[in-house]
Design a protein around this motif. Structure first.
Motif, PDB file in Angstrom:
ATOM      1  N   MET A   1       7.994  -1.613 -34.913  1.00 31.28           N
ATOM      2  CA  MET A   1       8.114  -3.062 -34.922  1.00 31.28           C
ATOM      3  C   MET A   1       7.123  -3.649 -35.916  1.00 31.28           C
ATOM      4  O   MET A   1       5.983  -3.187 -36.009  1.00 31.28           O
ATOM      5  N   ASN A   2       7.531  -4.701 -36.611  1.00 31.99           N
ATOM      6  CA  ASN A   2       6.566  -5.397 -37.443  1.00 31.99           C
ATOM      7  C   ASN A   2       5.735  -6.309 -36.546  1.00 31.99           C
ATOM      8  O   ASN A   2       6.017  -6.472 -35.360  1.00 31.99           O
ATOM      9  N   LEU A   3       4.698  -6.917 -37.083  1.00 32.75           N
ATOM     10  CA  LEU A   3       3.779  -7.709 -36.260  1.00 32.75           C
ATOM     11  C   LEU A   3       4.469  -8.892 -35.584  1.00 32.75           C
ATOM     12  O   LEU A   3       4.174  -9.207 -34.438  1.00 32.75           O
ATOM     13  N   LYS A   4       5.391  -9.542 -36.265  1.00 33.55           N
ATOM     14  CA  LYS A   4       6.103 -10.677 -35.682  1.00 33.55           C
ATOM     15  C   LYS A   4       6.916 -10.233 -34.461  1.00 33.55           C
ATOM     16  O   LYS A   4       6.914 -10.893 -33.422  1.00 33.55           O
ATOM     17  N   GLU A   5       7.590  -9.099 -34.572  1.00 33.12           N
ATOM     18  CA  GLU A   5       8.382  -8.586 -33.456  1.00 33.12           C
ATOM     19  C   GLU A   5       7.482  -8.165 -32.299  1.00 33.12           C
ATOM     20  O   GLU A   5       7.804  -8.385 -31.144  1.00 33.12           O
ATOM     21  N   GLN A   6       6.319  -7.571 -32.603  1.00 26.95           N
ATOM     22  CA  GLN A   6       5.383  -7.167 -31.553  1.00 26.95           C
ATOM     23  C   GLN A   6       4.899  -8.388 -30.781  1.00 26.95           C
ATOM     24  O   GLN A   6       4.783  -8.358 -29.560  1.00 26.95           O
ATOM     25  N   GLU A   7       4.619  -9.481 -31.486  1.00 26.95           N
ATOM     26  CA  GLU A   7       4.132 -10.686 -30.826  1.00 26.95           C
ATOM     27  C   GLU A   7       5.190 -11.288 -29.915  1.00 26.95           C
ATOM     28  O   GLU A   7       4.863 -11.907 -28.916  1.00 26.95           O
ATOM     29  N   LYS A   8       6.473 -11.113 -30.230  1.00 26.51           N
ATOM     30  CA  LYS A   8       7.548 -11.634 -29.380  1.00 26.51           C
ATOM     31  C   LYS A   8       7.597 -10.936 -28.027  1.00 26.51           C
ATOM     32  O   LYS A   8       7.842 -11.556 -27.009  1.00 26.51           O
ATOM     33  N   ILE A   9       7.380  -9.643 -28.015  1.00 28.15           N
ATOM     34  CA  ILE A   9       7.583  -8.873 -26.788  1.00 28.15           C
ATOM     35  C   ILE A   9       6.314  -8.724 -25.945  1.00 28.15           C
ATOM     36  O   ILE A   9       6.382  -8.604 -24.737  1.00 28.15           O
ATOM     37  N   LYS A  10       5.135  -8.781 -26.530  1.00 29.06           N
ATOM     38  CA  LYS A  10       3.891  -8.553 -25.785  1.00 29.06           C
ATOM     39  C   LYS A  10       3.673  -9.487 -24.594  1.00 29.06           C
ATOM     40  O   LYS A  10       3.220  -9.027 -23.558  1.00 29.06           O
ATOM     41  N   PRO A  11       3.981 -10.792 -24.697  1.00 30.60           N
ATOM     42  CA  PRO A  11       3.743 -11.656 -23.528  1.00 30.60           C
ATOM     43  C   PRO A  11       4.566 -11.270 -22.304  1.00 30.60           C
ATOM     44  O   PRO A  11       4.232 -11.636 -21.192  1.00 30.60           O
ATOM     45  N   LEU A  12       5.633 -10.519 -22.492  1.00 30.01           N
ATOM     46  CA  LEU A  12       6.489 -10.133 -21.379  1.00 30.01           C
ATOM     47  C   LEU A  12       5.917  -8.975 -20.580  1.00 30.01           C
ATOM     48  O   LEU A  12       6.328  -8.737 -19.456  1.00 30.01           O
ATOM     49  N   LEU A  13       5.004  -8.236 -21.153  1.00 28.32           N
ATOM     50  CA  LEU A  13       4.558  -6.982 -20.561  1.00 28.32           C
ATOM     51  C   LEU A  13       3.075  -7.046 -20.203  1.00 28.32           C
ATOM     52  O   LEU A  13       2.218  -6.889 -21.047  1.00 28.32           O
TER      53      LEU A  13
ATOM     54  N   ASN B   1       1.608  -5.112 -17.700  1.00 24.77           N
ATOM     55  CA  ASN B   1       1.107  -3.823 -17.216  1.00 24.77           C
ATOM     56  C   ASN B   1       0.635  -2.930 -18.359  1.00 24.77           C
ATOM     57  O   ASN B   1       1.011  -3.109 -19.503  1.00 24.77           O
ATOM     58  N   LYS B   2      -0.149  -1.937 -17.997  1.00 29.68           N
ATOM     59  CA  LYS B   2      -0.501  -0.861 -18.923  1.00 29.68           C
ATOM     60  C   LYS B   2       0.444   0.289 -18.606  1.00 29.68           C
ATOM     61  O   LYS B   2       0.547   0.728 -17.475  1.00 29.68           O
TER      62      LYS B   2
ATOM     63  N   TYR C   1      11.081   0.239 -22.170  1.00 29.24           N
ATOM     64  CA  TYR C   1      12.034   0.091 -21.066  1.00 29.24           C
ATOM     65  C   TYR C   1      11.638  -1.090 -20.178  1.00 29.24           C
ATOM     66  O   TYR C   1      12.496  -1.825 -19.695  1.00 29.24           O
ATOM     67  N   ALA C   2      10.348  -1.306 -19.984  1.00 31.21           N
ATOM     68  CA  ALA C   2       9.880  -2.468 -19.221  1.00 31.21           C
ATOM     69  C   ALA C   2      10.298  -3.765 -19.910  1.00 31.21           C
ATOM     70  O   ALA C   2      10.694  -4.734 -19.246  1.00 31.21           O
TER      71      ALA C   2
ATOM     72  N   LYS D   1       9.543  -3.672 -10.644  1.00 31.31           N
ATOM     73  CA  LYS D   1       8.120  -3.357 -10.495  1.00 31.31           C
ATOM     74  C   LYS D   1       7.841  -2.010 -11.148  1.00 31.31           C
ATOM     75  O   LYS D   1       8.670  -1.105 -11.102  1.00 31.31           O
ATOM     76  N   TYR D   2       6.658  -1.885 -11.715  1.00 27.61           N
ATOM     77  CA  TYR D   2       6.226  -0.652 -12.362  1.00 27.61           C
ATOM     78  C   TYR D   2       5.295   0.111 -11.436  1.00 27.61           C
ATOM     79  O   TYR D   2       4.340  -0.459 -10.898  1.00 27.61           O
ATOM     80  N   GLU D   3       5.583   1.392 -11.219  1.00 30.99           N
ATOM     81  CA  GLU D   3       4.776   2.292 -10.389  1.00 30.99           C
ATOM     82  C   GLU D   3       4.390   1.665  -9.054  1.00 30.99           C
ATOM     83  O   GLU D   3       3.250   1.723  -8.622  1.00 30.99           O
ATOM     84  N   GLU D   4       5.373   1.085  -8.405  1.00 29.96           N
ATOM     85  CA  GLU D   4       5.148   0.419  -7.124  1.00 29.96           C
ATOM     86  C   GLU D   4       5.199   1.389  -5.948  1.00 29.96           C
ATOM     87  O   GLU D   4       4.590   1.153  -4.909  1.00 29.96           O
ATOM     88  N   LEU D   5       5.909   2.494  -6.096  1.00 29.20           N
ATOM     89  CA  LEU D   5       6.195   3.384  -4.980  1.00 29.20           C
ATOM     90  C   LEU D   5       5.703   4.799  -5.266  1.00 29.20           C
ATOM     91  O   LEU D   5       6.016   5.362  -6.311  1.00 29.20           O
ATOM     92  N   THR D   6       4.911   5.346  -4.345  1.00 28.11           N
ATOM     93  CA  THR D   6       4.443   6.730  -4.438  1.00 28.11           C
ATOM     94  C   THR D   6       4.951   7.484  -3.211  1.00 28.11           C
ATOM     95  O   THR D   6       4.849   6.994  -2.093  1.00 28.11           O
ATOM     96  N   ILE D   7       5.487   8.671  -3.444  1.00 26.16           N
ATOM     97  CA  ILE D   7       6.067   9.496  -2.385  1.00 26.16           C
ATOM     98  C   ILE D   7       5.207  10.732  -2.208  1.00 26.16           C
ATOM     99  O   ILE D   7       4.822  11.373  -3.194  1.00 26.16           O
TER     100      ILE D   7
END
Length: 144
Positions: free
Chosen positions: A22-34, A36-37, A46-47, A63-69
């Motif tokens: 991704m170029n920097l402009k595209e990275q800036e579009k998606i980062k606010p959505l994510l 979690n680490k 995928y997130a 949810k990310y890594e919400e469930l442990t079995i």
């Protein structure tokens, strides 16, 4: 910078190899959505896809890594994503770039446990710059 990224915009980014080149402009579009680490760039991409589905009303939440079995011998398995659809049954998504034999065994045991709880588990594999359609894990393994 937009506060929302539509599903269509995300698909365009994904088609360009979003997350890999991704170029920097595209990275800036998606980062606010994510917030979690993530353990891999694949999980992060995928997130982003799931977040776009949520914002477009295709799923209620995820949810990310919400469930442990707990598995045998004190082994634990943490699923990657829990999906809460707008209607229907909650389901589990496990993402893998590649899988070794021990990971396959843990995945099968965890999927069997989740199935007993009424939670279908799906595997999404990295494929080039994107990913495969979700595959029901139980369909990948046959009891001998």
């Amino acid at each position: 910078m937009p506060s929302r990224l539509s599903f269509q915009d995300f698909q365009k980014l994904r088609a360009k190899g979003a997350g890999l080149r991704m170029n920097l402009k595209e990275q800036e579009k998606i980062k606010p959505l994510l917030a979690n680490k993530y353990k891999s760039k694949f999980e992060e991409r995928y997130a982003g896809y799931l977040e776009c589905q949520k914002r477009d009303g295709l799923i209620k939440d995820w949810k990310y890594e919400e469930l442990t079995i707990k598995l045998e011998n004190g082994v634990r398995f943490t699923v990657d994503f829990t999906i809460y659809p707008a209607t229907g049954i909650v389901h589990i998504i496990e993402t893998k770039g590649h899988m070794r034999g021990d990971a396959r065994a843990k995945l099968f045991v965890a999927a069997a446990r989740l199935a007993k709880l009424g939670l279908p588990s799906y595997l999404v594999m990295q494929e080039g710059r994107g990913w495969t359609e979700p595959i029901l894990i139980a369909s990948l393994f046959h009891e001998e």
